[in-house]
Design an enzyme around this catalytic site. Structure first.
Site, PDB file in Angstrom:
ATOM      1  N   ASP A  59      17.809   0.700  30.843  1.00 27.03           N
ATOM      2  CA  ASP A  59      18.408   1.164  29.608  1.00 27.03           C
ATOM      3  C   ASP A  59      19.572   2.105  29.910  1.00 27.03           C
ATOM      4  O   ASP A  59      19.398   3.131  30.563  1.00 27.03           O
ATOM      5  CB  ASP A  59      17.313   1.887  28.809  1.00 27.03           C
ATOM      6  CG  ASP A  59      17.845   2.423  27.512  1.00 27.03           C
ATOM      7  OD1 ASP A  59      18.607   1.694  26.869  1.00 27.03           O
ATOM      8  OD2 ASP A  59      17.509   3.556  27.148  1.00 27.03           O
ATOM      9  N   THR A  92      23.162   0.201  24.388  1.00 25.10           N
ATOM     10  CA  THR A  92      23.727   1.419  24.959  1.00 25.10           C
ATOM     11  C   THR A  92      24.594   1.124  26.172  1.00 25.10           C
ATOM     12  O   THR A  92      25.556   1.832  26.433  1.00 25.10           O
ATOM     13  CB  THR A  92      22.628   2.401  25.358  1.00 25.10           C
ATOM     14  OG1 THR A  92      21.659   1.693  26.108  1.00 25.10           O
ATOM     15  CG2 THR A  92      21.982   2.990  24.148  1.00 25.10           C
ATOM     16  N   THR A  93      24.215   0.105  26.914  1.00 22.38           N
ATOM     17  CA  THR A  93      24.996  -0.204  28.107  1.00 22.38           C
ATOM     18  C   THR A  93      26.364  -0.753  27.717  1.00 22.38           C
ATOM     19  O   THR A  93      27.391  -0.325  28.246  1.00 22.38           O
ATOM     20  CB  THR A  93      24.265  -1.241  28.970  1.00 22.38           C
ATOM     21  OG1 THR A  93      22.917  -0.831  29.116  1.00 22.38           O
ATOM     22  CG2 THR A  93      24.905  -1.367  30.311  1.00 22.38           C
ATOM     23  N   ASP A 396      13.472  -0.305  22.293  1.00 22.17           N
ATOM     24  CA  ASP A 396      14.786  -0.889  22.017  1.00 22.17           C
ATOM     25  C   ASP A 396      14.660  -2.121  21.131  1.00 22.17           C
ATOM     26  O   ASP A 396      15.423  -2.298  20.185  1.00 22.17           O
ATOM     27  CB  ASP A 396      15.484  -1.275  23.330  1.00 22.17           C
ATOM     28  CG  ASP A 396      16.145  -0.074  23.984  1.00 22.17           C
ATOM     29  OD1 ASP A 396      15.915   1.042  23.480  1.00 22.17           O
ATOM     30  OD2 ASP A 396      16.860  -0.253  24.977  1.00 22.17           O
TER      31      ASP A 396
END
Lengths: 555, 553
Positions: A59, A92-93, A396
């Site tokens: 993550d 998020t990446t 997530d």
């Protein structure tokens, strides 16, 4: 005019190109760290802290949170990931990668003497256009895709994670949980409060033996081993005070004249709690959950009544249980008349409460809560590191599913949106006569970083695949008959292009839009900087500290 | 143009790519090599010295790894899995490490050949599913948990590798009886099945005597003496009152002060204190018990009253001991003496006795009619030996428990691994694509268990292994290695069985750990501590919360 060193403090100052290049390098460095974890064939990072504790994660937000970042521009990117994590919970990446790429592209333009404000305007315009394009052309109402839509969203989100190879299994759990707790609020909005899903972690067994529980699992044990371990048709009292021998508040003194009274005080002390317990038990409660403690002396009353009491529950847990069972979290027994009472209406209800052993721990599970359905997930896995990462992955996915339920729109994943945007923006740029054209064209190029990274992580030929992808999207936007090509994205396992809408690679539209907005804004923030002043930290020592005082002989 | 700039903090070290993957594998292999010699009946003990200078002697995988300090993060996660195994099923801690190490080792060539880890992982995962279902459906056989002989045999095969081997029958008997004793199968509560060894089967170690003198008591025992020398030390069929309150005067919780105006008041208060003790003793005496047990203290005065009534008192029992007593003799633990009822008295104990071992007194409550808790009394030469014996017994009890919960057995001595390996290899031929190779490699890796058994007893590994493979290909799936001689024997006749629960847990844990470690391509060390992050978060929240408070006020 001469430039004089105007700062008299200890510090250093950098300006102009050098600071821009530095910021860009820092941003790209951060993006490079998380880059290899993107996509279904991305791998994990192992982070070791000073004590030697290990975290394994995929993550982006978690990785960047744990890294100790020095450079201020890099910090902006870390915060960006955090923001995306809080706002959307997924993606998020990619947000970090896009932001870094935007910066890199901007820096090229600046080297060509384009003014940063022009670039900023161009980026803003491009971002606005992209959002509109996604909403108008690329998003699909979730309702059109049927029931599998949610499961597919969950699968897409977890495919890059450690539970990727069990995505069918986990997407099922995630969707079931989300379906269970979703409701329509008074304004007719769909809500899915995933915070109420309790995720418990226990190492042991196998990943596939993780389970979803229709109820609330509480990580506590019954207070006394003599209590029943399971109760059907539970009437639950949630209380927020201790059932301990009562005593006066600190500083209150009792002065007695008559020695007989002394004994009476002692007697009273134990009776007060006893009466409280009787009040609660008389209301028909057979399960008592408290945040405080229960004295051993009081346990017997519960045991005698055949009730199940749990002490030291977390308040957070208790609040959720109260909501799910319809109980009131009682902070005090006294009512408005100044007397003590406990109404049966304070009680919550559930079909069953039982204590089960999982791994070496015992859990209390509340099944069939009456007021609102509750869901818990118990994650199992080889070791703690594994389960922690599973927790993050499941969270997530839950977030992604929640977004789809609430915003009801999805977009195809696998680089499809980005490729479509890059084509669209390029065409859009050519229609523009101003200087922003350059910035928008760069923005369009920067979008391609996502499909490129995906392909690189899968160890496929990025130039070829991305070119193919762009060709499809170009056709879809120019030739009316080939409109359906707009759903084409990458199939990374086989290294081909395919229709990702049909293949079920879906992401919440909101996540894409937000990540685009956040990335643009973060890039703009850093772009606006042309001067960096770094002041050395003044020595931290407190002049009044003990050590100083001793040294100076003041003591 | 510019000096080198720092993006990350200075002390952060980062490694990535192939190097990390290979170093992870190496670390895992190192760990598995440490305890490789601890597998099988020819296993040797290891002597470990902790930083404090104490020693541990054991061949229990978990106990060894717990004491070892490792640096490499991957090695740490290997050690964790042995703990997981121990907590989940309590046995097979050595094999899980060996297997995980081997699984990583066979993945190494694929990584070197540029196969993507996700492909390997997918194959491993598939193989795990297949292996577990094969084991349950094809190799395992059900067992009758009421058949004592068979149960003893199973426990024996677990103890066969341990220090207790010499006292096999004794230990098996103890373990089986202990588990049977604490088992509660409540059909009324929906078949609620509870076997809580940790709480209700206590192992008491008393140095001295010999291991043969160890026994399981049909009741409980604890390290306490009667409070007053004049009290009776042996009572048959005692009536037992259990208290968790003081039998002495205790001041109230609230702060109370007393101001005396006259001397009579002072006497009165002393009188009151005495009366209080008399009252509570009278409450107890009214029930005519023979024995009073309390978790708290007994004052001299109370002892006097109780002695006069011919009651024996024992004080300061531990809470956990008291719970066991309550389960063994029936009755209830009471807090306030005025609430004592006749039904609270425990009557199911046949004999109360205080015995002296060495220079310590031990209280025995034995010959209970239907004990639901028990104590295992271990005797032995020294504390260290006793510790190892205790670990062995716990393993044995866990085996017994596992069988009772999930009554399926698989052949031991590496037979089940060889059988599953054989089936997986057969199945791998049907798999299409690159995944076939790692799948097959995993099957081969399973054979490390029989191989290690052979190595540890010193036979020709290659020849024996080939024989074993051939046996599995042609006849039956119960052929395994006799850990003593290294011969290939039919486990059906030889009588070495493992529980399905333990074996499937070994497979699951080992393969999943391999997956976890294979997925890593980057190690960053010197990152923030989790606690620092929490602190930062708190600070951030605090700041964020403050401006909101303003306008509301």
């Amino acid at each position: 005019m001469t430039t004089t060193q105007s700062i008299s403090l200890f510090g250093e100052r950098e300006k102009g190109e050098s600071v821009r290049t530095q910021n860009m390098t820092a941003a790209v460095a951060i993006a490079n760290i998380v880059k290899s974890s993107l996509g279904p064939v991305g791998l994990d990072k192992m982070l070791v802290d000073e004590v030697g504790d290990v975290t394994v994660t995929n993550d982006g937000a978690t990785i960047l949170k744990l890294l100790e970042v020095e450079h201020p521009a890099a910090k902006v990117l870390c915060e960006l990931a955090q923001l995306q994590d809080e706002e959307v919970g997924d993606g998020t990446t990619s947000v970090v990668i896009i932001a870094a790429e935007l910066l890199r592209a901007a820096n090229e333009l600046i080297k060509m003497k384009v003014h940063p404000t022009t670039i900023i305007n161009g980026y803003k315009l491009a971002c606005k256009e992209s959002v509109k394009f996604i909403q108008d052309n690329l998003s699909v109402p979730a309702a059109d895709l049927g029931k599998n839509c949610l499961a597919n969203v969950a699968k897409t989100s977890m495919s890059s994670k450690i539970i990727g190879s069990d995505k069918d299994f986990f997407s099922n759990i995630v969707v079931q949980c989300a379906e269970l707790i979703r409701f329509t609020n008074t304004r007719g909005e769909q809500k899915c409060p995933i915070k109420t899903i309790n995720i418990l972690k226990a190492h042991g067994k196998s990943v596939r033996e993780s389970q979803m529980i229709k109820g609330y699992a509480l990580n506590c044990t019954v207070a006394s081993q003599l209590m029943p371990k399971s109760i059907k048709n539970a009437k639950i009292a949630c209380i927020d005070f201790s059932l301990q021998k009562s005593k006066m508040k600190l500083g209150v003194q009792v002065v007695v004249d008559d020695p007989e009274k002394l004994d009476a005080i002692r007697q009273r002390e134990s009776d007060i709690t006893k009466e409280k317990i009787q009040l609660i038990l008389n209301s028909g409660a057979n399960v008592i959950l408290t945040t405080g403690g229960i004295d051993d002396m009081c346990l017997k009353y519960f045991v005698d009544a055949g009730a199940l009491a749990v002490r030291r529950c977390k308040k957070e847990d208790l609040k959720r249980i109260a909501r799910a069972t319809g109980a009131a979290l009682v902070a005090s027994l006294s009512n408005l008349e100044g007397e003590e009472s406990f109404e049966p209406s304070f009680l919550g209800a559930a079909d069953e409460i039982c204590q089960t052993r999982i791994c070496d721990d015992e859990l209390i599970i509340i099944k069939g809560t009456k007021a609102k359905p509750a869901a818990s997930i118990i994650l199992r896995g080889a070791n703690d590191i594994y389960v922690d990462e599973m927790d993050r992955s499941v969270h997530d996915s839950l977030c992604a599913v929640k977004r789809v339920i609430e915003s009801k729109a999805v977009v195809p994943g696998g680089g499809c949106v980005e490729a479509a945007l890059s084509i669209y923006l390029e065409n859009f740029a050519t229609s523009l006569g101003s200087r922003e054209q350059l910035a928008i064209a760069e923005f369009a190029q920067a979008m391609l970083v996502i499909p490129k990274t995906l392909v690189v992580n899968a160890a496929k030929d990025s130039t070829e695949l991305v070119a193919k992808l762009r060709a499809f999207h170009n056709a879809s936007q120019t030739i009316e008959a080939k409109r359906a090509f707009k759903w084409i994205g990458l199939d990374l396992e086989n290294g081909k292009c395919r229709d990702n809408k049909d293949a079920g690679v879906l992401e919440p539209a909101m996540s894409k839009i937000k990540s685009l907005k956040f990335a643009t804004e973060a890039a703009i923030t850093i772009l606006r900087i042309d001067d960096m002043i770094k002041i050395y930290q003044p020595s931290k020592e407190d002049p009044n500290s003990y050590a100083n005082a001793v040294r100076e002989g003041r003591m | 143009m510019q000096q080198p700039m720092l993006v990350l903090k200075n002390n952060t070290k980062r490694e990535s790519g192939r190097k990390v993957q290979l170093s992870n594998i190496k670390a895992a292999k190192t760990i598995s090599d440490i305890i490789r010699t601890c597998l099988g009946p020819k296993a040797m003990l290891k002597m470990l010295m902790d930083p404090m200078g104490g020693i541990v002697m054991t061949n229990d995988g978990n106990a060894i790894l717990r004491e070892i300090q490792v640096q490499h993060p991957a090695a740490k996660s290997m050690i964790e899995i042995s703990r997981t195994q121990d907590e989940e099923v309590g046995d097979g801690t050595t094999s899980v490490i060996i297997l995980a190490g081997e699984l990583l080792k066979v993945a190494e060539p694929f990584l070197v050949d540029n196969m993507h880890p996700t492909v390997i992982i997918a194959a491993y995962r598939q193989a795990l599913e297949d292996a577990v279902s094969m084991m349950r459906n094809e190799v395992a056989k059900p067992v009758d948990t009421d058949n004592r002989e068979e149960m003893v045999k199973i426990i024996k095969s677990s103890l066969g590798t341990k220090f207790m081997k010499g006292w096999n029958d004794l230990a098996c008997g103890i373990a089986l009886d202990a588990v049977k004793c604490v088992r509660i199968n409540d059909q009324s509560a929906g078949g609620y099945n509870e076997i809580d060894i940790k709480r209700y089967a206590k192992v008491e170690k008393v140095p001295g005597g010999s291991i043969e003198m160890s026994e399981i008591l049909d009741g409980v025992m604890f390290n306490k003496d009667v409070t007053h020398t004049g009290m009776k030390r042996r009572i048959e069929n005692p009536r037992i009152v259990m208290l968790d309150c003081n039998l002495e005067y205790k001041k109230g919780e609230s702060q109370t002060n007393m101001e005396f105006m006259q001397e009579t008041d002072f006497r009165k208060i002393l009188q009151l204190e005495e009366n209080y003790i008399k009252d509570i003793c009278d409450d107890i005496i009214a029930l005519k018990p023979d024995l009073v047990l309390t978790e708290k203290g007994v004052s001299d005065l109370a002892q006097h009253f109780l002695l006069k009534a011919g009651i024996t008192a024992v004080r300061r029992l531990r809470k956990s001991d008291m719970n066991r007593v309550a389960r063994a003799v029936g009755g209830q633990i009471v807090h306030r003496t005025e609430e004592l009822k006749d039904s609270d008295v425990g009557t199911e104990c046949g004999l109360f006795e205080v015995k002296k071992f060495g220079d310590e007194y031990f209280t025995f409550l034995t010959k209970c009619k239907n004990p639901k808790a028990c104590t295992i009394l271990l005797r032995g030469a020294s504390k260290d030996v006793l510790m190892e014996v205790e670990r062995n017994l716990l393993d044995a009890m866990n085996v017994a428990r596992n069988v009772m919960i999930d009554p399926f057995l698989v052949p031991g001595g590496g037979a089940v691994e060889a059988a599953v390996a054989h089936r997986l290899i057969e199945k791998s031929k049907e798999i299409q694509g690159v995944g076939q190779w790692p799948y097959r490699a995993l099957a081969e890796a399973l054979r490390i268990i029989p191989k290690t058994l052979m190595q540890n007893c010193g036979v020709n590994t290659i020849r024996t292994m080939t024989n074993l493979t051939a046996k599995h290909a042609t006849t039956g799936s119960t052929w395994g290695v006799d850990g003593e001689t290294g011969n290939i024997v039919d486990m059906e006749e030889f009588g070495v069985w493992d529980t399905l629960q333990v074996k499937s847990q070994v497979f699951k844990t080992a393969i999943e750990t391999a997956i976890l470690l294979l997925r890593i391509d980057d190690i960053v060390s010197g990152v923030k501590k989790q606690s620092d992050i929490d602190a930062e978060k708190m600070a951030g929240k605090f700041q964020a919360a403050n401006p909101q408070e303003g306008p509301e006020e």
